[in-house]
Design a protein around this motif. Structure first.
Motif, mmCIF file in Angstrom:
data_model
loop_
_atom_site.group_PDB
_atom_site.id
_atom_site.type_symbol
_atom_site.label_atom_id
_atom_site.label_comp_id
_atom_site.label_asym_id
_atom_site.label_seq_id
_atom_site.Cartn_x
_atom_site.Cartn_y
_atom_site.Cartn_z
ATOM 1 N N ARG A 49 -40.138 35.183 -20.400
ATOM 2 C CA ARG A 49 -41.379 35.933 -20.551
ATOM 3 C C ARG A 49 -41.209 37.171 -21.425
ATOM 4 N NH1 ARG A 49 -44.759 36.984 -15.028
ATOM 5 N NH2 ARG A 49 -46.690 36.288 -15.947
ATOM 6 N N ASN A 50 -42.210 37.416 -22.268
ATOM 7 C CA ASN A 50 -42.340 38.644 -23.059
ATOM 8 C C ASN A 50 -41.269 38.844 -24.124
ATOM 9 O OD1 ASN A 50 -44.596 39.485 -21.444
ATOM 10 N ND2 ASN A 50 -43.138 40.163 -19.901
ATOM 11 N N VAL A 51 -40.528 37.827 -24.469
ATOM 12 C CA VAL A 51 -39.382 38.001 -25.366
ATOM 13 C C VAL A 51 -39.564 37.206 -26.657
ATOM 14 C CG1 VAL A 51 -36.900 37.583 -25.618
ATOM 15 C CG2 VAL A 51 -37.800 38.458 -23.476
ATOM 16 N N VAL A 52 -39.138 37.821 -27.761
ATOM 17 C CA VAL A 52 -39.032 37.150 -29.056
ATOM 18 C C VAL A 52 -37.574 37.256 -29.487
ATOM 19 C CG1 VAL A 52 -39.695 37.201 -31.492
ATOM 20 C CG2 VAL A 52 -41.387 37.702 -29.741
ATOM 21 N N GLU A 53 -36.998 36.131 -29.880
ATOM 22 C CA GLU A 53 -35.626 36.108 -30.357
ATOM 23 C C GLU A 53 -35.576 35.371 -31.689
ATOM 24 O OE1 GLU A 53 -33.070 36.045 -26.239
ATOM 25 O OE2 GLU A 53 -33.700 34.113 -27.062
ATOM 26 N N LEU A 54 -34.838 35.937 -32.636
ATOM 27 C CA LEU A 54 -34.640 35.302 -33.942
ATOM 28 C C LEU A 54 -33.210 34.793 -34.023
ATOM 29 C CD1 LEU A 54 -36.373 37.839 -36.345
ATOM 30 C CD2 LEU A 54 -37.384 35.998 -35.029
ATOM 31 N N VAL A 55 -33.081 33.526 -34.373
ATOM 32 C CA VAL A 55 -31.770 32.894 -34.465
ATOM 33 C C VAL A 55 -31.586 32.349 -35.875
ATOM 34 C CG1 VAL A 55 -30.336 31.009 -33.581
ATOM 35 C CG2 VAL A 55 -31.785 32.311 -32.009
ATOM 36 N N VAL A 56 -30.441 32.695 -36.480
ATOM 37 C CA VAL A 56 -30.067 32.207 -37.803
ATOM 38 C C VAL A 56 -28.673 31.600 -37.676
ATOM 39 C CG1 VAL A 56 -29.627 32.834 -40.204
ATOM 40 C CG2 VAL A 56 -31.411 34.024 -38.918
ATOM 41 N N HIS A 57 -28.531 30.358 -38.087
ATOM 42 C CA HIS A 57 -27.244 29.650 -37.998
ATOM 43 C C HIS A 57 -26.652 29.741 -36.595
ATOM 44 C CE1 HIS A 57 -27.172 28.869 -42.250
ATOM 45 N NE2 HIS A 57 -27.352 30.145 -42.506
ATOM 46 N N GLU A 58 -27.481 29.483 -35.596
ATOM 47 C CA GLU A 58 -27.091 29.481 -34.182
ATOM 48 C C GLU A 58 -26.614 30.838 -33.687
ATOM 49 O OE1 GLU A 58 -24.534 26.202 -33.245
ATOM 50 O OE2 GLU A 58 -25.708 24.828 -34.465
ATOM 51 N N GLU A 59 -26.924 31.894 -34.399
ATOM 52 C CA GLU A 59 -26.543 33.259 -34.004
ATOM 53 C C GLU A 59 -27.808 34.065 -33.725
ATOM 54 O OE1 GLU A 59 -24.595 37.278 -35.957
ATOM 55 O OE2 GLU A 59 -24.464 35.398 -37.045
ATOM 56 N N LEU A 60 -27.866 34.686 -32.544
ATOM 57 C CA LEU A 60 -28.978 35.556 -32.206
ATOM 58 C C LEU A 60 -28.846 36.835 -33.028
ATOM 59 C CD1 LEU A 60 -31.426 36.272 -30.380
ATOM 60 C CD2 LEU A 60 -29.780 37.245 -28.781
ATOM 61 N N VAL A 61 -29.830 37.101 -33.894
ATOM 62 C CA VAL A 61 -29.733 38.260 -34.775
ATOM 63 C C VAL A 61 -30.730 39.359 -34.426
ATOM 64 C CG1 VAL A 61 -28.770 36.950 -36.698
ATOM 65 C CG2 VAL A 61 -31.244 37.250 -36.537
ATOM 66 N N PHE A 62 -31.759 39.020 -33.648
ATOM 67 C CA PHE A 62 -32.776 40.020 -33.311
ATOM 68 C C PHE A 62 -33.478 39.596 -32.035
ATOM 69 C CE2 PHE A 62 -37.016 41.908 -33.515
ATOM 70 C CZ PHE A 62 -36.699 43.231 -33.760
ATOM 71 N N ARG A 63 -33.830 40.606 -31.218
ATOM 72 C CA ARG A 63 -34.545 40.368 -29.960
ATOM 73 C C ARG A 63 -35.441 41.561 -29.688
ATOM 74 N NH1 ARG A 63 -32.953 37.754 -24.637
ATOM 75 N NH2 ARG A 63 -34.052 38.970 -23.075
ATOM 76 N N CYS A 64 -36.679 41.285 -29.245
ATOM 77 C CA CYS A 64 -37.581 42.375 -28.876
ATOM 78 C C CYS A 64 -38.610 41.875 -27.867
ATOM 79 C CB CYS A 64 -38.288 42.952 -30.110
ATOM 80 S SG CYS A 64 -39.546 41.880 -30.834
ATOM 81 N N HIS A 65 -39.338 42.813 -27.292
ATOM 82 C CA HIS A 65 -40.469 42.514 -26.419
ATOM 83 C C HIS A 65 -41.620 42.088 -27.323
ATOM 84 C CE1 HIS A 65 -43.737 43.052 -23.571
ATOM 85 N NE2 HIS A 65 -42.837 43.177 -22.604
ATOM 86 N N ILE A 66 -42.286 41.016 -26.987
ATOM 87 C CA ILE A 66 -43.312 40.462 -27.872
ATOM 88 C C ILE A 66 -44.456 41.446 -28.122
ATOM 89 C CG2 ILE A 66 -44.662 39.293 -26.078
ATOM 90 C CD1 ILE A 66 -44.804 36.892 -28.158
ATOM 91 N N LYS A 67 -44.744 42.309 -27.160
ATOM 92 C CA LYS A 67 -45.848 43.258 -27.345
ATOM 93 C C LYS A 67 -45.472 44.439 -28.236
ATOM 94 C CE LYS A 67 -48.689 42.047 -23.430
ATOM 95 N NZ LYS A 67 -49.432 42.539 -22.268
#
Length: 92
Positions: A49-67
């Motif tokens: 819930r409430n999370v956005v995650e960006l993954v590039v080449h199977e590596e988590l590079v960014f995460r934030c609260h969606i709002k």
């Protein structure tokens, strides 16, 4: 990071108007900002819930609260979008 990277955007449900659902309205600016830099975006619903995650080449590079992301728009004036694009371009 080379141009035309494939960025997987995992996004969870969040509450809006009394209902908790997966919505992409807050992701439009992020998608536009990444696409403008030549990256391909793939949206994937997640259960977190409430999370956005960006993954590039199977590596988590960014995460934030969606709002934290601005509703709609092109992402140009959103500082969180700028931070996300920088994180994608710094990925290995």
């Amino acid at each position: 990071m080379p141009k035309n990277a494939r960025v997987t955007i995992f996004y969870g449900p969040y509450e809006s108007s009394g209902a908790v659902e997966h919505r992409t309205f807050r992701l439009r600016g992020l998608q536009a900002a990444l696409s403008a830099r030549g990256h391909q975006c793939v949206l994937v619903e997640s259960r977190e819930r409430n999370v956005v995650e960006l993954v590039v080449h199977e590596e988590l590079v960014f995460r934030c609260h969606i709002k934290q992301l601005q509703f709609g728009g092109d992402g140009n004036l959103d500082p969180v979008c700028e931070e996300a694009v920088t994180a994608v371009e710094a990925a290995y």
